[in-house]
Design a protein around this motif. Sequence first.
Motif, PDB file in Angstrom:
ATOM      1  N   LEU A   1     126.297 -75.926 -61.813  1.00 30.26           N
ATOM      2  CA  LEU A   1     125.373 -76.697 -62.874  1.00 30.26           C
ATOM      3  C   LEU A   1     125.782 -78.352 -62.507  1.00 30.26           C
ATOM      4  O   LEU A   1     124.699 -79.145 -62.658  1.00 30.26           O
ATOM      5  CB  LEU A   1     125.380 -76.418 -64.100  1.00 30.26           C
ATOM      6  CG  LEU A   1     124.628 -75.053 -64.307  1.00 30.26           C
ATOM      7  CD1 LEU A   1     124.910 -74.601 -65.655  1.00 30.26           C
ATOM      8  CD2 LEU A   1     123.178 -75.251 -64.165  1.00 30.26           C
TER       9      LEU A   1
ATOM     10  N   GLY B   1     124.751 -79.270 -59.207  1.00 28.81           N
ATOM     11  CA  GLY B   1     123.287 -79.306 -59.180  1.00 28.81           C
ATOM     12  C   GLY B   1     122.868 -80.706 -60.005  1.00 28.81           C
ATOM     13  O   GLY B   1     121.805 -81.267 -59.442  1.00 28.81           O
ATOM     14  N   MET B   2     123.280 -81.011 -61.045  1.00 29.61           N
ATOM     15  CA  MET B   2     122.948 -81.945 -62.023  1.00 29.61           C
ATOM     16  C   MET B   2     122.965 -83.220 -61.098  1.00 29.61           C
ATOM     17  O   MET B   2     122.354 -84.270 -60.946  1.00 29.61           O
ATOM     18  CB  MET B   2     123.674 -82.069 -63.220  1.00 29.61           C
ATOM     19  CG  MET B   2     123.385 -83.294 -63.985  1.00 29.61           C
ATOM     20  SD  MET B   2     124.337 -83.444 -65.153  1.00 29.61           S
ATOM     21  CE  MET B   2     125.905 -84.113 -64.392  1.00 29.61           C
TER      22      MET B   2
ATOM     23  N   LYS C   1     120.546 -83.645 -58.405  1.00 29.61           N
ATOM     24  CA  LYS C   1     119.218 -83.746 -58.836  1.00 29.61           C
ATOM     25  C   LYS C   1     119.115 -85.373 -59.307  1.00 29.61           C
ATOM     26  O   LYS C   1     117.972 -85.844 -59.185  1.00 29.61           O
ATOM     27  CB  LYS C   1     118.591 -83.056 -60.077  1.00 29.61           C
ATOM     28  CG  LYS C   1     118.636 -81.516 -59.790  1.00 29.61           C
ATOM     29  CD  LYS C   1     117.459 -81.136 -58.659  1.00 29.61           C
ATOM     30  CE  LYS C   1     117.624 -79.587 -58.580  1.00 29.61           C
ATOM     31  NZ  LYS C   1     117.002 -79.266 -57.154  1.00 29.61           N
TER      32      LYS C   1
ATOM     33  N   TRP D   1     117.586 -83.733 -63.908  1.00 30.19           N
ATOM     34  CA  TRP D   1     118.858 -83.633 -64.288  1.00 30.19           C
ATOM     35  C   TRP D   1     119.162 -83.524 -65.704  1.00 30.19           C
ATOM     36  O   TRP D   1     120.279 -83.118 -65.932  1.00 30.19           O
ATOM     37  CB  TRP D   1     119.788 -84.663 -63.486  1.00 30.19           C
ATOM     38  CG  TRP D   1     119.505 -86.276 -64.089  1.00 30.19           C
ATOM     39  CD1 TRP D   1     118.390 -87.057 -64.013  1.00 30.19           C
ATOM     40  CD2 TRP D   1     120.253 -86.673 -65.175  1.00 30.19           C
ATOM     41  NE1 TRP D   1     118.731 -88.227 -64.573  1.00 30.19           N
ATOM     42  CE2 TRP D   1     119.816 -87.993 -65.471  1.00 30.19           C
ATOM     43  CE3 TRP D   1     121.488 -86.272 -66.021  1.00 30.19           C
ATOM     44  CZ2 TRP D   1     120.117 -88.871 -66.430  1.00 30.19           C
ATOM     45  CZ3 TRP D   1     121.537 -87.222 -67.196  1.00 30.19           C
ATOM     46  CH2 TRP D   1     121.095 -88.118 -67.260  1.00 30.19           C
TER      47      TRP D   1
ATOM     48  N   TYR E   1     119.424 -79.798 -66.362  1.00 28.00           N
ATOM     49  CA  TYR E   1     120.943 -79.380 -65.783  1.00 28.00           C
ATOM     50  C   TYR E   1     122.013 -79.966 -66.806  1.00 28.00           C
ATOM     51  O   TYR E   1     122.808 -79.086 -67.121  1.00 28.00           O
ATOM     52  CB  TYR E   1     121.007 -80.126 -64.385  1.00 28.00           C
ATOM     53  CG  TYR E   1     120.493 -79.163 -63.336  1.00 28.00           C
ATOM     54  CD1 TYR E   1     121.280 -78.317 -62.551  1.00 28.00           C
ATOM     55  CD2 TYR E   1     119.054 -79.256 -62.999  1.00 28.00           C
ATOM     56  CE1 TYR E   1     120.644 -77.351 -61.583  1.00 28.00           C
ATOM     57  CE2 TYR E   1     118.412 -78.501 -61.960  1.00 28.00           C
ATOM     58  CZ  TYR E   1     119.247 -77.628 -61.437  1.00 28.00           C
ATOM     59  OH  TYR E   1     118.751 -76.935 -60.344  1.00 28.00           O
ATOM     60  N   SER E   2     121.887 -81.019 -67.319  1.00 31.82           N
ATOM     61  CA  SER E   2     122.881 -81.604 -68.039  1.00 31.82           C
ATOM     62  C   SER E   2     122.792 -80.583 -69.304  1.00 31.82           C
ATOM     63  O   SER E   2     123.927 -80.496 -70.071  1.00 31.82           O
ATOM     64  CB  SER E   2     122.454 -82.987 -68.265  1.00 31.82           C
ATOM     65  OG  SER E   2     123.458 -83.546 -69.390  1.00 31.82           O
TER      66      SER E   2
ATOM     67  N   MET F   1     124.203 -77.365 -68.801  1.00 34.14           N
ATOM     68  CA  MET F   1     125.593 -77.688 -68.354  1.00 34.14           C
ATOM     69  C   MET F   1     126.664 -77.674 -69.665  1.00 34.14           C
ATOM     70  O   MET F   1     127.698 -77.151 -69.755  1.00 34.14           O
ATOM     71  CB  MET F   1     126.054 -78.823 -67.557  1.00 34.14           C
ATOM     72  CG  MET F   1     127.313 -78.748 -66.692  1.00 34.14           C
ATOM     73  SD  MET F   1     127.550 -80.368 -65.813  1.00 34.14           S
ATOM     74  CE  MET F   1     127.354 -81.583 -67.132  1.00 34.14           C
TER      75      MET F   1
END
Length: 176
Positions: free
Chosen positions: A113, A116-117, A120, A135, A138-139, A142
């Motif tokens: 994650l 990925g963040m 993004k 993001w 994702y944040s 996460m």
Amino acid sequence: MRQTVEKALTTVSGWFAIAGGAVLVAITAMTVVSITGRELNWLGLAPVPGDYELVEAGTAFAIFAFLPWCQMKRGHVTVDLFLARFGPRVNAAVDVVSNILMTAVAALIAWRLWLGMLDKKAYHETTFILQFPLWWAYSAAMTGAVLFAVVCLYTIWRSLAETLQPPRQSPQHQES
């Protein structure tokens, strides 16, 4: 010290779970409003713009917000068919192994994650309709995943302590 850590992690995990529940309630209400807007379009109502995007982001956060609480409360599914025959020490040893495996999975998820963040964010990807940065979602997910990994580390400590504690004597074996 372990009780202090457990109390703190239980409190934080509980608040995360409540936040996840609040997000799910908000998503449900928004979905009802959006569906009602679609059906009553003839009255001048409209669906909520970006409702699918909000459901995706909110659900991702809620899932990861619930995982730490579930791990703290030993709420994950277990198969006790064979383990019921063994004593508490064997069950505690199995818990150590399963908590180590769960910690590895939680750390892997948090790490992916994170990457990925960052991806993004670097490419400035946004959602299609609302154009909010991906993001952010994702944040949010996460943070729950990192707490999940921390709680999993703690549960290794907890299950090791349970495995290594001296066996309890039954009342019939204690002297009067």
